[in-house]
Design a protein around this motif. Structure first.
Motif, PDB file in Angstrom:
ATOM      1  N   GLY A  66      33.620 -21.269  20.632  1.00  0.00           N
ATOM      2  CA  GLY A  66      32.326 -20.653  20.878  1.00  0.00           C
ATOM      3  C   GLY A  66      32.058 -20.188  22.292  1.00  0.00           C
ATOM      4  O   GLY A  66      30.926 -19.860  22.627  1.00  0.00           O
TER       5      GLY A  66
ATOM      6  N   CYS B  27      34.038 -17.737  24.211  1.00  0.00           N
ATOM      7  CA  CYS B  27      34.606 -16.495  24.762  1.00  0.00           C
ATOM      8  C   CYS B  27      34.107 -15.227  24.105  1.00  0.00           C
ATOM      9  O   CYS B  27      34.195 -14.152  24.686  1.00  0.00           O
ATOM     10  N   GLY B  28      33.640 -15.295  22.878  1.00  0.00           N
ATOM     11  CA  GLY B  28      33.103 -14.103  22.226  1.00  0.00           C
ATOM     12  C   GLY B  28      34.144 -13.167  21.630  1.00  0.00           C
ATOM     13  O   GLY B  28      33.781 -12.135  21.072  1.00  0.00           O
ATOM     14  N   ALA B  29      35.419 -13.501  21.720  1.00  0.00           N
ATOM     15  CA  ALA B  29      36.455 -12.612  21.164  1.00  0.00           C
ATOM     16  C   ALA B  29      36.313 -12.461  19.654  1.00  0.00           C
ATOM     17  O   ALA B  29      36.734 -11.470  19.074  1.00  0.00           O
ATOM     18  N   CYS B  30      35.701 -13.456  19.021  1.00  0.00           N
ATOM     19  CA  CYS B  30      35.605 -13.488  17.562  1.00  0.00           C
ATOM     20  C   CYS B  30      34.295 -12.886  17.050  1.00  0.00           C
ATOM     21  O   CYS B  30      33.972 -13.024  15.878  1.00  0.00           O
TER      22      CYS B  30
ATOM     23  N   HIS C  29      39.362 -11.453  16.829  1.00  0.00           N
ATOM     24  CA  HIS C  29      40.362 -12.275  17.517  1.00  0.00           C
ATOM     25  C   HIS C  29      39.885 -13.687  17.817  1.00  0.00           C
ATOM     26  O   HIS C  29      38.703 -13.914  18.028  1.00  0.00           O
ATOM     27  N   ALA C  30      40.852 -14.590  17.890  1.00  0.00           N
ATOM     28  CA  ALA C  30      40.566 -15.962  18.295  1.00  0.00           C
ATOM     29  C   ALA C  30      40.936 -16.121  19.766  1.00  0.00           C
ATOM     30  O   ALA C  30      42.101 -16.070  20.120  1.00  0.00           O
ATOM     31  N   GLY C  31      39.929 -16.295  20.606  1.00  0.00           N
ATOM     32  CA  GLY C  31      40.214 -16.474  22.026  1.00  0.00           C
ATOM     33  C   GLY C  31      40.079 -17.921  22.467  1.00  0.00           C
ATOM     34  O   GLY C  31      40.739 -18.364  23.400  1.00  0.00           O
TER      35      GLY C  31
ATOM     36  N   GLU D 215      38.158 -20.413  19.961  1.00  0.00           N
ATOM     37  CA  GLU D 215      37.788 -21.192  18.771  1.00  0.00           C
ATOM     38  C   GLU D 215      36.828 -22.328  19.099  1.00  0.00           C
ATOM     39  O   GLU D 215      36.734 -23.289  18.338  1.00  0.00           O
TER      40      GLU D 215
HETATM   41  S1  FES Z   1      36.992 -17.491  19.569  1.00  0.00           S
HETATM   42 FE1  FES Z   1      35.994 -17.804  21.452  1.00  0.00          FE
HETATM   43  S2  FES Z   1      33.927 -17.754  20.845  1.00  0.00           S
HETATM   44 FE2  FES Z   1      34.960 -17.674  18.972  1.00  0.00          FE
END
Ligand code: FES
Ligand code: FES
Lengths: 160, 797
Positions: free
Chosen positions: A45, A47-50, A39-41, A43
């Motif tokens: 760097g 949030c870690g969702a990706c 997931h894109a939370g 974009e």
């Molecule tokens: S989307 Fe948040 S760290 Fe990559």
């Protein structure tokens, strides 16, 4: 714009694409290969969702270019369960109610998988430290910590 | 009352969620996961200025870029649709559109929009749009916005005031005149928001020929949004099909009809499906912020320390919000006396426009600020009187014997035992032990503080309360709709007008229906998604104000019981028995006391759908029911302007201990204990998850999160690097204890729990920090309590 041919082993299967240099690994997984579990939370760097595993190391796929993954092995959330059987970390999240909206869950689970690979029986402090790069807006983290402990205990039972 | 009884059925059990596997496997369908052939992607040009005239906009470069299918400017949109109608009517509503027309009023306001073959191309095209602005002075501070010479956002309004009123209940002046002690303080409330991890998104498609508009989105209030969007598109509501898929968190933020409208206009212009998903910067700068404000609050006490009256002058900074202002004002009436017997109340409310992101619903809306103010006042009073803060609260709680208790403003507290809740929280935290440890720490020169806060959690908004601000009727009460259907094979399906964004509704609903129909939760499938052409719904359908327990349960139980009646009628005919002698159990209907005389649900359904001549003579076929539940507690404001703004009242008490680092201002939690009572818990596992999550929201708001605007209205916090969210290291482990005082006002005795911890946590932590800094005489008036701010307070002390 120059386009580049890449070949990546995703969840054990070979994948290929011809991509713009600017395409992120996140967008490549989602748009080129239809793996929308990543997931894109943010974009950027934060949030870690990706999070995915790149050669077994957790990375932020929004900060990597797809071309950087050329020749590597990538594990996404879709590749974690063995058929019908959930991975112990996935099972732990289920048992302990470690997810609410589920949007952070793929990144959280993969981060926890990496932690348990390095530290089989982590303390609460070690779990919180390891998860500190992954934001969850729903759970307040308590049940995620419990989920990781559950998975560690289950893996411990299996080793015993 | 309190204490948990062993559940007889499925309701009350800590069941793990039925819907989890698809989320755990990465197979959920969030809006951004959905794609269609030929789909276009949208990017927006947004205002870089807080306030400016838009003197020239040239989009020809963008339109000429290969891959671009359509470009819309504000002028285009204004030609294509009527002005947006504010949901809370103001006397002279300015004409506004989903894109700025002629003038921009906050940084991030959409100015033009592009649909292209992919998002990157759309963003490239946006960079080719030339916009020229003539800057205007911006008004950023809400008190400045009230001054006669302040810049005005909408010239036609003549001022920035959306609403100003003084509501007085009881003899406030008399109470203040008679008071022995008056505690007054001015609190500033900062801007923060819950930031669901998934941003807002929409896909629109217009069917050629019929003109049917289909919109998929993660809008959390489809019942309200449907009408707004249909009106804007100039189509009857039956030609709008609105769907919601899996939603990655809502917390009130997930509403933005203007984006749905823009996507639909682009789909109409191009004949192709159109997707727009916010990026995080757009989300943080332009979706919605919880309103900031200024609260001048005063509490009057008699010689025994009993609370006599509260007076509040409350300025709410709505940003550029014309769509749904006054919420942050009105909802404060739900907890303006909090858990206390306070006989008189004055509430002077200002709802004010500024050149900032529009305010919007956010977990608790106004109630966290109200609780912060009153719980800070109570602590200040305790300090002034030299009394223990817990003891002063016990002396002023509404006693359980007085329930149902009507507050002076007309809120009717349904159930609860406030003293017991606080007693439990104190015991859980070991209050005595903490005080002893604090004394020891203080002797060592360490800054350790203990804070507590008690709170009501008002839930289920009564939409009639908007009449206080609008003076107009037309919208009142609150309800929800549900459909229960037994399929031909005896399996059960449920759909409601609500949308889930993490609450676990599919599981909880299955528990409720399983009990009503004598099946098990896995036998019940709850439609995970909303579809306005399939699900039953009404205006108040959707996810807001913690309303599930106060409305949705009624709809689900109502529909299930209606189906049950049908089942029993058919079974009675088949079994040749009286319906009263029948019981529904284990997927079958049996005759009580006669083992073996039974028909399965599948057999009953067979008669209803296929073997139609087996039905009772004259009976209609089918085995389904819809129920549109209206919560009976809602009323309109009375002649004294008293109204139940919300209809059920959960309560909680938070007790926390913190240590402040003298050198850095950093704060560390030593303990965090929560006792809470949300009535009967349908699923204690999910309830506890809500308690954790909502408390973490409050912790983030108290310690880290703040939207910072500079004097010119530039937003300085547009990423998660500078708008800081709490991580697993910032949130402590919680100790939680549940009490259950069932509500007599809801069908299952349940009450709201979603906002819970987001309400008292701000006050509890601030009280703890102030207590830690008490040796230095620091008073906490502003949040967030960042290390920098605490360090600054330490330095000045
Ligand atoms: S989307 Fe948040 S760290 Fe990559
Ligand atoms: S479960 Fe919603 S963000 Fe973690």
């Amino acid at each position: 714009m120059t386009r580049h041919a890449i070949a990546v082993t995703v969840n054990g299967a070979p994948r290929a694409a011809t991509v713009d240099a600017r395409l992120s690994l996140l967008d490549c997984l989602r748009e080129e290969w239809g793996l929308t579990g990543t997931h894109a939370g943010c974009e950027h760097g934060a949030c870690g969702a990706c999070t995915v595993l790149l050669d077994d190391v957790p990375v932020r796929s929004c900060l990597l270019l797809a071309v950087q993954a050329d020749g590597a092995r990538v594990t996404t959330i879709e590749g974690l369960a063995a058929g019908d059987e959930l991975h112990p970390v996935q099972q732990g999240f289920w048992e302990c109610h470690g997810l609410q909206c589920g949007f952070c869950t793929p990144g959280m689970v993969l981060t926890a998988v990496d932690l348990l690979a390095r530290v089989p029986d982590p303390s609460e402090a070690e779990i919180r430290e390891a998860l500190a790069g992954n934001l969850c807006m729903c759970t307040g983290y308590e049940n995620i910590v419990r989920a990781v402990r559950w998975a560690a205990a289950r893996a411990g039972e299996r080793r015993a | 009352m309190s204490g948990r009884a062993a559940p007889a059925g499925w309701v009350g059990r800590p069941l793990k969620r039925l819907e989890d596997p698809r989320f755990l496997r990465g197979r959920a369908t969030y809006i951004d996961d959905l794609r269609f052939p030929g789909m276009l992607h949208v990017a927006m040009l947004r205002s870089p200025h807080a306030h400016a005239r838009l003197v020239r906009l040239d989009a020809s470069g963008a339109a000429a870029l290969p891959g671009v299918a359509a470009v819309l400017t504000g002028e285009d949109v204004a030609r294509a649709m009527p002005a947006l109608s504010p949901l809370i009517p103001i006397p002279t509503p300015p004409r506004t559109y989903p894109l700025a027309v002629g003038r921009v009023r906050y940084v991030g306001e959409p100015v033009a929009t592009v649909a292209a073959c992919d998002r990157a191309t759309a963003e490239d095209a946006v960079e080719l749009i030339r916009a020229e602005y003539e800057r205007l002075p911006a008004v950023v501070d809400p008190e400045r916005a009230l001054e006669p010479d302040a810049p005005v956002l909408f010239d036609e309004m003549g001022s920035n005031v959306l609403w100003h009123d003084t509501l007085t209940y009881g003899d406030v002046d008399g109470a203040f005149a008679a008071a022995r002690t008056v505690v007054r303080e001015r609190f500033t409330i900062h801007r923060y928001v819950s930031t669901p991890l998934e941003t807002f998104g929409v896909i629109a498609h217009v069917e050629s020929g019929t003109g049917l508009v289909t919109i998929w989105s993660n809008d959390q209030r489809p019942g309200l949004t449907s009408g707004v969007v249909a009106a804007a598109l100039g189509i009857p509501q039956n030609r709008l099909r609105l769907l919601a898929l899996d939603i990655g968190g809502g917390f009130g933020n997930k509403r933005k009809a203007p984006y749905l409208i823009l996507a639909a206009l682009l789909a109409r212009a191009t004949g192709r499906p159109v997707k727009y998903v916010e990026d995080r910067r757009e989300n943080l700068s332009a979706l919605a912020h919880g309103a900031n404000g200024v609260m001048d609050a005063a509490l009057a006490l008699d010689g025994d320390g009993r609370f006599l009256a509260i007076a509040l002058r409350d300025i709410v900074d709505e940003g550029a919000n014309l769509q749904n202002p006054t919420l942050h004002s009105l909802l404060k009436l739900g907890n303006i006396v909090n858990c206390y017997r306070i006989g008189a109340v004055r509430f002077e409310a200002y709802s004010v426009l500024t050149n900032k992101c529009p305010s919007g619903a956010n977990r608790g809306i106004g109630k966290p600020a109200m609780c912060f103010a009153i719980e800070r006042l109570v602590d200040l009073a305790a300090r002034r009187l030299g009394r223990d803060p817990a003891e002063l609260r016990f002396a002023n709680f509404i006693p359980p014997s007085e329930f149902p208790y009507e507050t002076p403003v007309g809120a009717s507290y349904d159930s609860g035992d406030f003293p017991e809740t606080l007693r439990r929280a104190l015991a859980l935290a070991d209050y005595e032990g903490l005080r002893a440890a604090q004394a020891a720490a203080r002797r060592e020169g360490r800054l350790v503080g203990i804070g507590l806060a008690a709170a009501v959690e008002p839930s289920t908004s009564n939409l009639s309360s908007y009449m206080l601000a609008t003076g107009k009727g037309g919208t009142s009460g609150v309800g929800e709709a549900a459909l229960v259907r037994v399929e031909l094979d005896g399996s059960v399906r449920v759909a409601t007008g609500n949308v889930a964004s993490g609450q676990g509704y599919p599981t909880v609903i299955a528990q409720i229906v399983a009990d009503e129909l004598g099946v098990t939760p896995p036998d019940v499938v709850v439609s995970p998604w909303f579809d306005s052409h399939e699900n039953p719904w009404m205006f108040s359908s959707g996810n807001f104000s913690n309303k599930f327990s106060g409305t949705d349960t009624g709809a689900i139980v109502g529909a299930a019981r209606a189906v049950r009646e049908k089942i029993l009628a058919i079974a009675a005919h088949v079994l040749e028995a009286a319906p009263d002698d029948l019981e529904l159990r284990a997927g079958a209907v049996g005759v009580r006391g006669v083992p073996g005389r039974r028909v399965t649900l599948a057999q009953v359904a067979g008669a209803a759908y296929r073997d139609l001549l087996a039905l009772p003579p004259g009976a209609a076929g089918g085995l389904e029911a819809r129920y549109y539940y209206v919560n009976p507690a809602a009323t309109r404001p009375d002649a004294g302007r008293r109204v139940g703004v919300q209809l059920t009242f959960s309560n909680s008490a938070h007790v926390t201990a913190v240590e402040v680092d003298r050198a850095t201002g950093a704060l560390r939690f030593l303990t965090y204990a929560i006792a809470h009572d949300c009535g009967r818990e349908i699923n204690p596992l999910l309830v506890e998850g809500m308690v954790h999550g909502s408390t973490a929201h409050g912790i983030g708001a108290t310690l880290l999160e703040e939207f910072v605007y500079d004097d010119e209205g530039q937003l300085l916090t547009t990423t998660f690097m500078d708008y800081l969210k709490p991580t697993a290291l910032d949130v402590p482990a919680f100790r939680v204890e549940a009490l259950e005082t069932p509500s007599p006002r809801t069908p299952l005795g349940a009450k709201g729990v979603g906002e819970g911890g987001a309400i008292p946590s701000l006050a509890a932590i601030a009280n703890a920090v102030e207590d830690a800094l008490a040796p230095l005489g620091v008073t906490i008036r502003h949040l967030p309590l960042t290390p920098a701010r605490i360090w600054e307070a330490l330095r000045r002390a």
